[in-house]
Structure formats: structure tokens, C-alpha cells
Design a protein around this motif. Structure first.
Motif, mmCIF file in Angstrom:
data_model
loop_
_atom_site.group_PDB
_atom_site.id
_atom_site.type_symbol
_atom_site.label_atom_id
_atom_site.label_comp_id
_atom_site.label_asym_id
_atom_site.label_seq_id
_atom_site.Cartn_x
_atom_site.Cartn_y
_atom_site.Cartn_z
ATOM 1 N N ASN A 107 18.815 29.971 -11.455
ATOM 2 C CA ASN A 107 19.042 31.286 -12.042
ATOM 3 C C ASN A 107 18.541 31.355 -13.475
ATOM 4 O O ASN A 107 17.907 32.332 -13.881
ATOM 5 N N ILE A 108 18.796 30.307 -14.250
ATOM 6 C CA ILE A 108 18.348 30.302 -15.641
ATOM 7 C C ILE A 108 16.826 30.274 -15.727
ATOM 8 O O ILE A 108 16.211 30.966 -16.549
ATOM 9 N N VAL A 109 16.192 29.491 -14.851
ATOM 10 C CA VAL A 109 14.731 29.430 -14.841
ATOM 11 C C VAL A 109 14.149 30.795 -14.473
ATOM 12 O O VAL A 109 13.202 31.274 -15.109
ATOM 13 N N VAL A 110 14.704 31.428 -13.454
ATOM 14 C CA VAL A 110 14.213 32.743 -13.030
ATOM 15 C C VAL A 110 14.418 33.779 -14.131
ATOM 16 O O VAL A 110 13.551 34.625 -14.372
ATOM 17 N N LEU A 111 15.558 33.706 -14.823
ATOM 18 C CA LEU A 111 15.770 34.613 -15.953
ATOM 19 C C LEU A 111 14.674 34.444 -16.994
ATOM 20 O O LEU A 111 14.125 35.434 -17.501
#
Length: 211
Positions: free
Chosen positions: A115-119
Motif C-alpha cells: 500500500n505504501i509503495v502504491v501510494l
């Protein structure tokens, strides 16, 4: 195909879809969506690329399925006690964080990391998942705002606190602890979250709610 065979085929298809999403979550957490190819995901999941595209017609569809997996995970822990926990939402957050292991496991670390990478990859408005991420953030803020406002109406939360600003603060705390734990899973997440929740409760609760 006989009626008796259909449930088996359907279950197998769902199992294949779940396996593909599992692999995609893991790869994206490590390499980012841009660094993850459908061919790599298919090979690791044990299907052909054609088979992957049978279940997910495009990379964008697979990315949305990956985000659906994170959404289901978030729904489970954030709203597992019901849709209106009031100021106890901070205790829900703390309890969830206390369940994280002191070493990265496959599920939680991959989902949070993904999720953090996609953000990070979709900060720009012209990226594929930007609007979905914006909508998801706003929905979460509105839901937390709503439960805090309900707490005010019930006399559990002080009237001088802005529910929306407090909701934003709570979600910001979640993002911050998630990032810190991903960098170093040995940090005392449970203790930090418990202290934060206790401080928030003291700040939010009315005298009548604590008596």
C-alpha cells in the motif's frame, strides 16, 4: 459440465485468483507496481500469462484487485468491532497494531508495504490509481469523522474538538506507525500505540464518559 462439477470449478477459479493476488501483493511490495510484470506474477503463481489475463483482463484490473485485498484487510481491523466505535476507535487502532509481529511476516508486511509503495507511485493525479487512492482516503476520513461526531452526540466526546481534524490526525498516526514498522519491525509498536490511545482517550472523552 454437470451441476455437480460447477462448484468445484468455481472454487478452483477463486483459488487461482487468490493465489495470483497473493503473488502480486508480494511482488509490488518489493518491486513496486511499475517494476512488476504480469509475466513475473504469472510464473510465480504457476499459471500462464494467458491464464492470468483470463482472471484479470489487464494489469490495471490486477492492481485494483490488489488494492481490494488491502481494503478488505483494513475493513476487517478498523471496523471489525462495528460501524460506530466512537472514541474507542483509538483502542481499535492500538489493538490492531499490537498484533503486528516483531519480525516481518508474509501477510501484514506485504499488504502494508504494498500500500505504501502504491501510494508513492500514484501521488501524481495522472497515474492509474490516483483517484482510487484519493477516494479511499476521503471515505476513511469521513467514516472516522462520522463515528467521532456520533460520540459527540452521545456525550462521549468533548464538543470543542473538531471530528474531521481529529479523524485526519488518527489516520496520519496509522500511516506513520506503519511506515516506521516496515523500516524496523522491532520498534515497540504495541507500547507506543497503547500510550497514544490512552492519551487520545484522555483528550477526547468528556468527564461523564470517563466517570
Amino acid at each position: 459440465m454437470s451441476p455437480a462439477q460447477k462448484p468445484k470449478t468455481s472454487a478452483k477459479g477463486l483459488e487461482t485468483r487468490d493465489r495470483i493476488v497473493d503473488v502480486a501483493v508480494r511482488f509490488i511490495a518489493r518491486n513496486g507496481a511499475r517494476g512488476t510484470s504480469l509475466a513475473d506474477v504469472a510464473a510465480e503463481a504457476g499459471v500462464s500469462q494467458t491464464g492470468l489475463l483470463y482472471h484479470f483482463g489487464s494489469k490495471e484490473a490486477l492492481l485494483n484487485a490488489v488494492m481490494d485485498r488491502h481494503l478488505a484487510f483494513s475493513e476487517q481491523w478498523l471496523w471489525g468491532d462495528g460501524p460506530d466505535p466512537g472514541i474507542k476507535i483509538v483502542d481499535v487502532v492500538a489493538r490492531h497494531m499490537a498484533s503486528w509481529p516483531s519480525q516481518h511476516d508474509g501477510r501484514v508486511a506485504n499488504l502494508l508495504g504494498m500500500n505504501i509503495v502504491v501510494l508513492g507511485e500514484n501521488v501524481s493525479p495522472d497515474t492509474d490509481l490516483h483517484q482510487r487512492l484519493v477516494d479511499g482516503y476521503r471515505t476513511t476520513i469521513e467514516r472516522v469523522t462520522s463515528t467521532l461526531r456520533s460520540a459527540q452526540e452521545r456525550g462521549e466526546m468533548r464538543e470543542d474538538i473538531d471530528p474531521r481534524l481529529k479523524a485526519m490526525e488518527i489516520i496520519a498516526f496509522c500511516y506513520g506507525i506503519e511506515a516506521a514498522w516496515l523500516v524496523d519491525p522491532t520498534i515497540p509498536v504495541a507500547a507506543a500505540a497503547a500510550r497514544w490511545a490512552a492519551q487520545q482517550t484522555r483528550q477526547l472523552a468528556t468527564v461523564s464518559a470517563t466517570s
